[in-house]
Write an enzyme that holds these catalytic residues in place. Sequence first.
Site, mmCIF file in Angstrom:
data_model
loop_
_atom_site.group_PDB
_atom_site.id
_atom_site.type_symbol
_atom_site.label_atom_id
_atom_site.label_comp_id
_atom_site.label_asym_id
_atom_site.label_seq_id
_atom_site.Cartn_x
_atom_site.Cartn_y
_atom_site.Cartn_z
ATOM 1 N N LYS A 9 0.839 -1.207 0.000
ATOM 2 C CA LYS A 9 0.000 0.000 0.000
ATOM 3 C C LYS A 9 0.873 1.256 0.000
ATOM 4 O O LYS A 9 1.968 1.254 0.582
ATOM 5 C CB LYS A 9 -0.892 -0.026 1.252
ATOM 6 C CG LYS A 9 -1.830 1.161 1.412
ATOM 7 C CD LYS A 9 -2.670 0.966 2.660
ATOM 8 C CE LYS A 9 -3.494 2.225 2.955
ATOM 9 N NZ LYS A 9 -2.653 3.349 3.354
ATOM 10 N N LYS A 14 7.599 1.067 1.518
ATOM 11 C CA LYS A 14 8.244 0.181 0.534
ATOM 12 C C LYS A 14 9.599 0.721 0.094
ATOM 13 O O LYS A 14 10.578 -0.015 0.006
ATOM 14 C CB LYS A 14 7.372 0.056 -0.733
ATOM 15 C CG LYS A 14 6.108 -0.702 -0.578
ATOM 16 C CD LYS A 14 5.354 -0.744 -1.882
ATOM 17 C CE LYS A 14 5.052 0.635 -2.432
ATOM 18 N NZ LYS A 14 4.207 1.462 -1.572
ATOM 19 N N LYS A 40 6.376 9.629 -7.817
ATOM 20 C CA LYS A 40 7.037 10.613 -6.950
ATOM 21 C C LYS A 40 8.550 10.390 -6.899
ATOM 22 O O LYS A 40 9.272 11.127 -6.247
ATOM 23 C CB LYS A 40 6.406 10.652 -5.557
ATOM 24 C CG LYS A 40 6.619 9.457 -4.674
ATOM 25 C CD LYS A 40 5.913 9.726 -3.339
ATOM 26 C CE LYS A 40 6.278 8.726 -2.257
ATOM 27 N NZ LYS A 40 5.817 7.350 -2.537
ATOM 28 N N ASP A 127 -0.974 -0.448 -4.986
ATOM 29 C CA ASP A 127 -1.689 -1.637 -5.376
ATOM 30 C C ASP A 127 -1.366 -1.989 -6.828
ATOM 31 O O ASP A 127 -0.775 -1.202 -7.538
ATOM 32 C CB ASP A 127 -3.188 -1.305 -5.260
ATOM 33 C CG ASP A 127 -3.977 -2.487 -4.763
ATOM 34 O OD1 ASP A 127 -3.564 -3.596 -5.074
ATOM 35 O OD2 ASP A 127 -4.997 -2.250 -4.112
#
Lengths: 731, 429
Positions: A9, A14, A40, A127
């Site tokens: 998510k 991450k 980003k 996702d």
Amino acid sequence: MKQIAIYGKGGIGKSTIAANLSAALALKGARVLQIGCDPKHDSTRLLSNGTAITTALDYLRHTRPDERHLRDVVHTGFKGVHCVEAGGPEPGVGCAGRGILSTFELLAQLGLQSVAYDIALYDVLGDVVCGGFAVPLRRDYANAVYIVTSGEFMSIYAANNILRGVQNYDSSETRLGGLILNRRGVEDEDERVIRFAEAAHLPIAATFPRSDQFTRAERLGKTVVEAFPTTPLAGAFGALAHVLLNSGPYVPAQPLADDDLERVVLGSSTRTVNPYRHRALSQPADATPQPALTPVPQLTARYLSKSVRQRDPLQGCAFAGAVHTTLHIQDAITIAHGPRSCSHIAHQTFTSSARRALTKYGVSLQHQFEPPLASSDMSESVVIFGGTDELESAIRAAATSHPPVIFVVTTCPAGIIGDDIQVVIERLPDVTAHTRIIPILTDGNINGDYSQGLITACLKGAAALLDPDVTPEDDTVNIVAEKNLANNTEANFRVIHDLLAALGLRVNCRFIRATSVDELRHFKRGRLNLLAYDDAYGRTFRDYLAEQHGAVFASAAFPVGFHETVQWLHEIAAFFAKTEQVNAIVAQHRTGYEALVENLRPALAGKRIFILTYGHRLDWILQTAFDLEMEVLKVAVLNYAYDDRFFSRFEGRFAVELNYAPEQRNGDIQALQPDLVLSNFMLGVPEGVRGDIIPICPDVGFHSGLLLAERWYRLLKAPVSEGWRSDASLL
Amino acid sequence: MPVYSDLRPDGLTGALLALEGLRNVAVVLNGPTGCRAYHAATADSQFPRDAHRPLDFIGEFYFGQSRIPSTYLDNDDYVFGAGEKLKRILPVIAEAHPALIAIVNSPGAALIGDDLPRLLRRYAPDVPCVAVESTGFSRPAAHGFTEAVKAVITRLAPDALPAQPQTVNLLGFSIHHNHWEGSAAELRRLLALCGIQVNAVLCAGMTAADLARVPAATCNLVVYDEYGRALGEWLADRFGTPLFFSPDGAPVGFAATEFWLQAVCQILGADPLTALDDLKAARIRSYAALVRFSALSGLPKGATFAVRADASIACPLTRWLYEYLGMIPLAVQLTSAPDLESAKLLRAYLDSIDCAAAWQTDPVTTTPEIVLADANTIAAIQSQESLVAGVEIGYATRGYMDVVPKSLLGAQGALYLIEQIINGLARLA
């Protein structure tokens, strides 16, 4: 090479985990590549001293294709880790998923797959929301998937969705490495994740605590592994790196139903980055030795249309160019993967040239009116949920007639949603047992203009059929790069065919027009290859076939005009040792040519002409004009999508201006006062000036120029301006 | 080779050509040039409406074609959005002061979801604008046509108007129909003989001002079911305008035209006698030609034919060719959905005349003596048997330029078809 995709998510951490893992892997001596798949573009920031690197998409946007190099988008960070950021649009505009697809296509074109890494990490946004973000899941990429989650329900919900995405891609494979728990400090956190992991039969590969070491390292623009290498936290990343390097065991994706998920679980500072900056990082002295960036680019990156190469506005789309090519392989079937508008437009434009040829030349080819084209008829729901099922149905329907080859050509929507054609092909072993399926991934105009589509269809389609072991046969030629949409193509072929027949030569294969799978397979039987047009498009075909398939070409393209035809015949005859036939053929035409010149010269000698043209080969007209003792005042050459190289054996005998702006025309006409303006279009020529059309694709043969001159003679006798033209004011 | 899937136009073509049928509306495609060039050329050939000066349109957005300028989207635009291109193109379009700017998304652009209404408000604030954000992926052309017409009516004719007596709108015409202009003119002429005025022909050859008058019609006459029925129902809901359509299809041939005129006059309380007299005169002219042609050849009776057309044309045409001329159908293939009433009637009719095998048979698989279809179908048959005659009743055409408008409908349409059939079969006489 191991390839690991890290999903989870948005905002779950991450990128921090991926960057720390890369650092830990590099410390173990691995050659590491990390690709950030997030608009980003901050996945690799902590590997790069907190600075931004040039994103692939910005690079793609601002750099000509023939100037692109892998080293400009692959940057070297901590311990020699190679870092790539996809980048992407601002929030709320464009399509970030398409951006991921474009990034992977760029990296493939530049040859990243040929660089020797031990491990690649793909850090993917959120996702598996669309085909673009699923690219790392494709077979060519990740062979293991890890999902980062916290104990928050939405994070676990996203993890479950990711399992669904993986399941969609994996019918039999198992490549789930497990969960990576990144604690957020919520109540009952570990238990929730453990319950989910047990229900989904997933291992928990690692657990990372909340720690201010992350924040402190981030302030330094570093990973924890780099900033605090001796801490237990850094050690935990080292342990996970060890797991990654030593593989599996991997498990299949077994997502939970939504109700089950709820029951199981609930039963319970970024820096502003420069949007575009070229700056490759220097390699730190203590870096792990990284593979050299000496990639082998894909063929499609080497053979480019003029518009793609120069980043001109794209005229037409690569999809249509490819379809118009594969439709000429008459026993193959072409499937347009996209909405019906794409196949309809391609069909109508394909048949329009046939209709024009029928009207003008009486040439009728049934194949061209009912071409073997089918559509996957992508619907709006397909666009949302992916179109692979519809494509599979279309392929199965086409395969019922057992064609030797089915081409699948992709449109813009297929490219944007990122349908994986290879996955569909793998689902069809019963079809591929008797029919070869060849994908041509033009993605509408995403991969270029019409001309690029012609090239791509050649490189990825027809050329895939060529048998390299076929040997040349005597007295055979191939015809290369005819223009399938020109209405005189068939008429020109007949002229060429007759000239070749007069030399005792036969045509083996037309590459690619009115041909078959078998003819293409035996392409190399042709001992000499004859280019139809010496323009940018033709030269690309020639270079490709010469460089990749050892094809031998005559130096001149199809001859237009007397001199060119004589030269062309001499060259071909010399190649095949048949020079004795040429003189007889030439003599047969020379008498008529000279008689006509003598007839026309009294009326046309001294007349002044101004030529305005897209075509870059004009010697056939200039020869005629000079034979008739006309004066060529100026040749103005417009920017043309199909050519960028003007030359003439008469240079010095007339003024020439390249890249001519159309709006200059009337001023030049006023200044030069020509008797005749010759142009590819005549509308809007000022009052009091005679003009005539010259074709962009001229008729070939001895008399091309002279046939136009006969018309010039008549035009000079006609009134300067016809009466109907004055009625323009009535509109 | 298998039967290939449907390569007919879809909603993108329907929408673009609906809007291009309006005289003073600027139609902009937010999409790549590959989606544009064909439509720009088709619009210009089907409805030439300017002085045709390609040099005036050689710059950015136009690429040498005067119709349907586009944002020429490329990969960068798909990734980063088309906002920059729209920011540049909209002021250029607005400068020409069109009555309306209509912007249509290509399928690819529809996926990206640029906020067209916001961009239109921002960069063309002084011109009325509509945005057709999705034309329906692979949905029939009629769907895109209907949605586009609804969008412009919503923008230009927002309110109901008092019904003007004895006025009608003609529904279902698109400039994509071959001979649309002559066909509309013929119905206008016949209705005028009945004292009925045509208020508007949606959306073929009208101005934006004409569109604003659409709510003032007494009745909406659906001529072509495929393109007009859903629109008529929507107009009935929106403005309360009653709707008329013939289940037999369009007024093709004498009998169907007579029936159609009588039905319309009955609804409007008008007198059809003058128009029926006009049809009688046409019948006399037709008879004079047929009796001479038939005297030496027995034709056209017994001659075989094939039709490929929308049901609203194919149904009355087949019936007329069989009943009036005694011709035999070998193939009747629809280019529209087979579930329309006219399609069902046609199938039942073919059964009733012992020609069931003709239903949905591909004309190219047969060798008729005359084929009434689009140019590709005709050419494909002629490439096998060059002497087969063809009548182009559908798009695309072979490029014949109709300087004098031709009609497929009404009295003039019947005479035109008779002329084509007699001359087409002359080789057999």
